[in-house]
Design a protein around this motif. Structure first.
Motif, PDB file in Angstrom:
ATOM      1  N   LEU A   1       0.530  -1.532  -0.228  1.00 16.42           N
ATOM      2  CA  LEU A   1      -0.270   0.230  -0.100  1.00 16.42           C
ATOM      3  C   LEU A   1       0.963   1.053   0.530  1.00 16.42           C
ATOM      4  N   ARG A   2       2.157   1.287   0.818  1.00 13.03           N
ATOM      5  CA  ARG A   2       2.987   2.191   0.660  1.00 13.03           C
ATOM      6  C   ARG A   2       3.621   2.352  -0.587  1.00 13.03           C
ATOM      7  N   ARG A   3       3.521   1.941  -1.267  1.00 15.02           N
ATOM      8  CA  ARG A   3       4.454   1.971  -2.779  1.00 15.02           C
ATOM      9  C   ARG A   3       3.439   2.223  -3.885  1.00 15.02           C
TER      10      ARG A   3
ATOM     11  N   GLN B   1      -5.074  10.817  -4.711  1.00 17.35           N
ATOM     12  CA  GLN B   1      -5.821  10.246  -3.551  1.00 17.35           C
ATOM     13  C   GLN B   1      -5.445  10.299  -2.386  1.00 17.35           C
ATOM     14  N   SER B   2      -6.994  10.144  -1.465  1.00 16.82           N
ATOM     15  CA  SER B   2      -6.598   9.895  -0.636  1.00 16.82           C
ATOM     16  C   SER B   2      -6.413   8.476  -0.206  1.00 16.82           C
ATOM     17  N   ALA B   3      -5.426   8.595   0.767  1.00 17.89           N
ATOM     18  CA  ALA B   3      -4.277   6.969   1.430  1.00 17.89           C
ATOM     19  C   ALA B   3      -5.895   6.357   1.616  1.00 17.89           C
TER      20      ALA B   3
ATOM     21  N   GLN C   1      -9.409   0.601  -2.717  1.00 16.53           N
ATOM     22  CA  GLN C   1      -8.798   0.009  -4.046  1.00 16.53           C
ATOM     23  C   GLN C   1      -8.034  -1.006  -4.704  1.00 16.53           C
ATOM     24  N   VAL C   2      -6.982  -0.949  -3.923  1.00 15.34           N
ATOM     25  CA  VAL C   2      -5.567  -2.072  -3.957  1.00 15.34           C
ATOM     26  C   VAL C   2      -6.540  -2.863  -3.732  1.00 15.34           C
TER      27      VAL C   2
END
Ligand code: C5P
Length: 220
Positions: free
Chosen positions: A155-157, A166-168, A174-175
């Motif tokens: 997620l960080r990448r 986009q908001s975190a 999404q991911v």
């Protein structure tokens, strides 16, 4: 050089694409980003009004589409019907819809057929990456690697990659949603028999490339 097919699978955000491309450069081999093919078909469906819920229509679009994908690791280019879609296929709209194409089995069969052809056309000197390369597209590859990373580091990448527009939270959703949908048709979370695992969670880019090259050296 002698035939060397390197198959690399993994979830999104594992660093798979950039690591695979650099590995191809170092090996002086071709590079195939199979995810780009699923994205290009998705772009084509959206551009031509193909209903992504209509499996027969998606399969048909997949069979007819003129896909051009460069296998030069130094010149990533994707074209649909001669039109350059290299940038367009990275848009969030495509990422959101691509699983619909990936879970249409007839569409998969067609793309898998094309991917096998591209590998053969490379003279079997290629690094191919995706979700089902080690198991379906090139189970006979000289080296097969599953590139994993913890959910946190993935997620960080992704966040870095999308530039924080986009908001975190939306990004995380999404991911994870895409991985969950993709997992319904391909298992890219566990290494199949004979597949080496490289965990990139605590490695930077160069260290990950080195780890992949070390696996290739040991296996060949
Ligand atoms: O690798 P990337 O994230 O660009 O892949 C985009 C999508 O293409 C994935 O989310 C998945 O739905 C699909 N895909 C697949 N099989 C592959 C490569 C990609 O289903 N070998």
């Amino acid at each position: 050089g002698k035939p060397l097919v390197v198959a690399i699978d993994g979830p999104s955000g594992s660093g798979k694409s950039s690591v695979s491309r650099e590995t191809a450069r170092r090996l002086k081999a071709a590079y195939l980003d199979t995810g780009a093919m699923y994205r290009a078909v998705t772009w084509h469906c959206l551009a031509t009004g193909v209903d992504l819920e209509d499996a027969a229509a998606v399969e048909n679009a997949c069979e007819e589409v003129d896909l051009g994908i460069s296998t030069n690791p130094d010149r990533q280019q994707v074209a649909v019907g001669g039109r350059d879609v290299t940038e367009a296929i990275r848009e969030p709209e495509i990422s959101k819809s691509v699983s619909a194409v990936a879970t249409t089995l007839g569409a998969r069969a067609e793309l898998i057929r094309r991917q096998k052809q591209i590998i053969a056309d490379s003279g079997r000197r290629i690094v191919a990456e995706g979700r089902d390369i080690t198991t379906v597209v090139a189970p006979d590859a000289e080296v097969r690697i599953l590139l994993t990373a913890s959910e946190e580091s993935r997620l960080r990448r992704r966040g870095l990659q999308l530039g924080g527009t986009q908001s975190a939270e939306a990004l995380q959703e999404q991911v994870l949603a895409r991985d969950a949908k993709d997992s319904a048709v391909v298992n890219f979370h566990e290494a199949a028999d004979g597949v080496f695992t490289v965990d990139s969670s605590d490695l930077d880019f160069d260290e990950t490339v080195d780890a992949v090259l070390a696996v290739i050296r040991r296996a060949t």
